[in-house]
Design a protein around this motif. Structure first.
Motif, PDB file in Angstrom:
ATOM      1  N   PRO A  33     -35.477  20.827  40.458  1.00  0.00           N
ATOM      2  CA  PRO A  33     -35.039  19.480  40.835  1.00  0.00           C
ATOM      3  C   PRO A  33     -35.450  18.508  39.716  1.00  0.00           C
ATOM      4  O   PRO A  33     -36.118  18.902  38.758  1.00  0.00           O
ATOM      5  CB  PRO A  33     -35.844  19.207  42.111  1.00  0.00           C
ATOM      6  CG  PRO A  33     -37.076  20.029  41.952  1.00  0.00           C
ATOM      7  CD  PRO A  33     -36.658  21.252  41.177  1.00  0.00           C
ATOM      8  N   ARG A  34     -35.088  17.248  39.847  1.00  0.00           N
ATOM      9  CA  ARG A  34     -35.536  16.247  38.868  1.00  0.00           C
ATOM     10  C   ARG A  34     -37.053  16.101  38.929  1.00  0.00           C
ATOM     11  O   ARG A  34     -37.706  15.924  37.911  1.00  0.00           O
ATOM     12  CB  ARG A  34     -34.885  14.889  39.141  1.00  0.00           C
ATOM     13  CG  ARG A  34     -33.422  14.826  38.792  1.00  0.00           C
ATOM     14  CD  ARG A  34     -32.896  13.414  38.994  1.00  0.00           C
ATOM     15  NE  ARG A  34     -33.113  12.972  40.367  1.00  0.00           N
ATOM     16  CZ  ARG A  34     -32.166  12.766  41.251  1.00  0.00           C
ATOM     17  NH1 ARG A  34     -30.909  12.942  40.920  1.00  0.00           N
ATOM     18  NH2 ARG A  34     -32.442  12.368  42.474  1.00  0.00           N
ATOM     19  N   ASP A  36     -35.296  15.320  46.054  1.00  0.00           N
ATOM     20  CA  ASP A  36     -34.739  14.607  44.895  1.00  0.00           C
ATOM     21  C   ASP A  36     -33.996  13.350  45.339  1.00  0.00           C
ATOM     22  O   ASP A  36     -34.116  12.300  44.725  1.00  0.00           O
ATOM     23  CB  ASP A  36     -33.772  15.508  44.122  1.00  0.00           C
ATOM     24  CG  ASP A  36     -34.372  16.045  42.842  1.00  0.00           C
ATOM     25  OD1 ASP A  36     -35.516  15.659  42.489  1.00  0.00           O
ATOM     26  OD2 ASP A  36     -33.706  16.852  42.190  1.00  0.00           O
TER      27      ASP A  36
END
Length: 120
Positions: A20-21, A86
């Motif tokens: 994920p980010r 996220d």
């Protein structure tokens, strides 16, 4: 024909394919709550994957995703949980690896990829 010196380009093969980010930190299951509290104190917008054994434990975090008891349900929902955290703009996710047997091997692999190095 692909030359033998070429890097394989297959979906899912990059070390951080499931990332994920947010940065993902993996800790032992019994350390998830303590790591979450420490990270929260450092000012992180924190997401936590709370293991089933700690389902009733209150955790200071921006967002908490309770990991299901069922490995099948957990495997099906893993990517969705990462995406949900996220979408809530967490910058750090604290998680632990499941027992690495059966389906737990695949879940652990995906969590390691999520916590892995990012391409530059």
């Amino acid at each position: 024909m692909v030359p033998a010196t070429s890097r394989v380009r297959v979906p899912g093969q990059h070390p951080s394919h499931y990332a994920p980010r947010a940065r993902v930190v993996l800790v032992e299951p019994e350390k998830v709550v303590a790591q979450a509290e420490f990270s929260q104190e450092l000012g992180h917008k924190l997401g936590v994957f709370l293991p089933p054994t700690f389902a009733d434990t209150p955790v200071k975090a921006h967002a908490v995703a309770a990991v299901p008891d069922s490995m099948t349900v957990s495997a099906r929902g893993l990517y969705g949980c990462l995406l949900e955290l996220d979408q809530q703009w967490c910058d750090l996710i604290v998680a632990s690896l499941p027992a690495e047997e059966g389906l737990g091997l695949a879940i652990a692999n995906r969590l390691r990829r999520a916590a892995g190095p990012r391409p530059s």
